[in-house]
Design an enzyme around this catalytic site. Structure first.
Site, PDB file in Angstrom:
ATOM      1  N   SER A  67       0.778  -1.067  -0.095  1.00  0.00           N
ATOM      2  CA  SER A  67      -0.153   0.009  -0.243  1.00  0.00           C
ATOM      3  C   SER A  67       0.912   1.093  -0.199  1.00  0.00           C
ATOM      4  O   SER A  67       2.751   1.167   0.786  1.00  0.00           O
ATOM      5  CB  SER A  67      -0.682  -0.240   1.332  1.00  0.00           C
ATOM      6  OG  SER A  67      -0.255   0.472   2.341  1.00  0.00           O
ATOM      7  N   LYS A  68       0.101   2.271  -0.773  1.00  0.00           N
ATOM      8  CA  LYS A  68       1.003   3.443  -0.688  1.00  0.00           C
ATOM      9  C   LYS A  68       1.120   4.054   0.332  1.00  0.00           C
ATOM     10  O   LYS A  68       2.442   4.278   1.399  1.00  0.00           O
ATOM     11  CB  LYS A  68      -0.289   4.469  -1.455  1.00  0.00           C
ATOM     12  CG  LYS A  68       0.829   6.032  -2.108  1.00  0.00           C
ATOM     13  CD  LYS A  68      -0.542   6.457  -3.082  1.00  0.00           C
ATOM     14  CE  LYS A  68       0.412   7.131  -3.875  1.00  0.00           C
ATOM     15  NZ  LYS A  68      -0.290   7.375  -5.219  1.00  0.00           N
ATOM     16  N   ARG A  69       0.184   3.925   1.451  1.00  0.00           N
ATOM     17  CA  ARG A  69       0.221   4.598   2.900  1.00  0.00           C
ATOM     18  C   ARG A  69       1.498   4.116   3.345  1.00  0.00           C
ATOM     19  O   ARG A  69       2.119   4.626   4.759  1.00  0.00           O
ATOM     20  CB  ARG A  69      -1.015   4.159   3.434  1.00  0.00           C
ATOM     21  CG  ARG A  69      -1.532   5.090   4.045  1.00  0.00           C
ATOM     22  CD  ARG A  69      -2.434   5.304   5.329  1.00  0.00           C
ATOM     23  NE  ARG A  69      -3.021   3.442   5.853  1.00  0.00           N
ATOM     24  CZ  ARG A  69      -3.339   3.161   6.134  1.00  0.00           C
ATOM     25  NH1 ARG A  69      -4.524   3.541   6.185  1.00  0.00           N
ATOM     26  NH2 ARG A  69      -3.475   2.338   6.854  1.00  0.00           N
TER      27      ARG A  69
END
Ligand code: GLU
Length: 473
Positions: free
Chosen positions: A243-245
């Protein structure tokens, strides 16, 4: 001749899964002396950002992936850009209407519907052709949809996932041309892959279930269907999506965590492919030589940072010293870079570091000796104790003050000789010096290497400071 393409949408970052798609397509082409093409899929205008195209170029350049043809842009090849090819798509959409493989759809919510819960067949499918043409001529907004045949099955063989067979009655009459005149991916990918003579379509598994619809289009147009190589997802070790996060989804994020591009490329090559034996270290050229689509795995591959750390270390070890220093330079804390010769530091760090981002921590003591426990002077293997350390350091002060030249070799020779004269193990001399200089039992380089980098004055200053503490112990 094998011809492949990488067809990213400009999203502003290069997802690591997309980079792997690019890499496999590139390797497949290069392995057989074929051609690799870059095509920017920017027909979804909501997402179009010019800088996002730059991110694609920069990522491919860093990864060492170059493409073989495209429109001439000042002496080099530009990519093919879909937004510049509208006329081509429109012309083919018209042709599909003429042969009955597509129809005009005037349902107002058609596009929104298609995106949300697609109704498989649209009522406009039944409009008489003449009526539809008249409404279109009158300027009524509409889309163009694919007319999926009634009944029957569509079947094809994917190189990774094997035979896929679907009943046509489960396929929706997808939108091919939007009311703004731009094609959807559904139309554009088929036309471009045909016109660009792509022999092998390499892309993410999320497109596997749409491939039958594309195949029906190829067949309607009388075109040959390309070979398909759909790639499984890359997941985290926990099984979750990258994930980007978490800062682990994109190539840029990963590079920013201290990894070399060539190590990341090597690593993602192994996420879903293996050379058939236990080799793991590969340069890009090595991958080109070995790559084979028959050894792509169809189960999702788990991304392991621990594995990447190891591989990154291996790549760091093979870099020429100047290249390592160029990569490492930015990681030295300012006060260390001002006081010391960082090229020398790099020579100590290169054989030992896994991630470039470990460098600041690894070299912190060169800037300042941390407060440490005198118990560190006790080391069985070196026959070093607090008492022996005090004696040794007392004598090293004057010995080293007189040493010329100040080099690792000279220091080493002098200390080995001193140990022999004093009837001590070499380690009994080296150990306390290492602790005095670094405050740490694990350092990049041995005691004399540290002393060389620190220089004579700083070495003598640290020995004196260490002695002060030892005298009170
Ligand atoms: N533009 C699509 C994407 O970025 C490409 C799919 C394909 O390679 O055909 O996912």
């Amino acid at each position: 001749m094998i011809r492949t393409r990488f067809a990213p949408s400009p999203t502003g970052s290069m997802h690591i899964g997309n980079l792997r798609t690019a890499l496999y397509a590139y390797l497949l082409a290069r392995h057989s002396g074929g051609r690799f093409i870059l095509r920017i899929e920017d027909t979804d205008r909501r997402r179009h950002v010019p800088e996002a195209i730059q991110v694609i170029y920069d990522s491919l350049r860093l990864a060492g992936i170059d493409w073989d043809e495209g429109p001439d842009v000042g002496g080099s090849y530009g990519p093919y850009v879909q937004s510049e090819r509208r006329a081509v798509y429109r012309e083919h959409a018209e042709h599909l209407l003429e042969i009955g493989a597509a129809y005009r759809c005037f349902c107002a919510r058609a596009e929104a519907q298609a995106a949300a819960a697609p109704a498989l067949r649209d009522p406009c499918r039944l409009l008489p052709r003449a009526e539809a043409e008249a409404r279109a001529r009158a300027g009524e907004p509409h889309t163009i949809r694919q007319r999926i045949p009634e009944g029957g099955v569509t079947s094809f063989v994917d190189h990774v996932f094997g035979t896929i067979t679907v009943s046509n009655d489960t396929l929706d009459d997808q939108v091919l041309l939007k009311s703004d005149g731009l094609p959807t991916y559904n139309l554009a990918n088929v036309i471009d892959d045909h016109l660009m003579a792509i022999t092998h379509v390499v892309r993410g598994v999320e497109y596997l279930s749409s491939a039958p619809k594309y195949n029906l289009l190829y067949t309607s147009l009388g075109w040959e269907i390309p070979e398909y190589v759909h790639l499984p997802h890359i997941v985290k070790e926990s099984g979750k999506k990258l994930s980007k996060r978490d800062g682990d989804a994109s190539f840029q994020d990963i590079l920013a965590r201290g990894y070399l591009p060539e190590a990341v490329v090597n690593y993602i090559a192994l996420l879903g492919w293996s050379p058939g034996d236990d080799r793991e270290f590969f340069t890009l050229a090595g991958l080109v030589a070995e790559f084979d689509i028959d050894r792509i795995n169809k189960s999702s591959a788990a991304f392991s940072f621990a594995k990447l750390d190891w591989l990154n270390g291996e790549h760091i070890r093979t870099l020429p010293a100047e290249r390592f220093h160029a990569a490492a330079r930015g990681y030295y804390p300012a006060r260390i870079a001002e006081a010391l010769d960082t090229a020398r530091l790099s020579r100590l760090v290169q054989p030992r570091v896994a991630r470039l981002s470990d460098i600041p921590h690894m070299v912190a003591f060169f800037g300042e000796v941390p407060a440490y426990d005198v118990a560190l002077y006790n080391h069985d293997k070196s026959r070093s104790t607090v008492a022996s350390s005090r004696d040794v350091l007392e004598r090293l002060g004057s010995l080293l003050a007189a040493l010329e030249p100040w080099s690792n070799e000279a220091l080493h020779q002098r200390l080995v000789a001193f140990a022999a004269e004093a009837g001590l193990k070499t380690g009994t001399v080296m150990w306390p010096l290492r602790i005095a200089l670094s405050g740490s039992p694990a350092t990049p380089g041995g005691a004399t290497e540290l002393a060389e980098v620190l220089g004579k004055d700083e070495t003598l200053r640290r020995i004196a400071a260490a002695l002060e503490v030892l005298r009170q112990a």
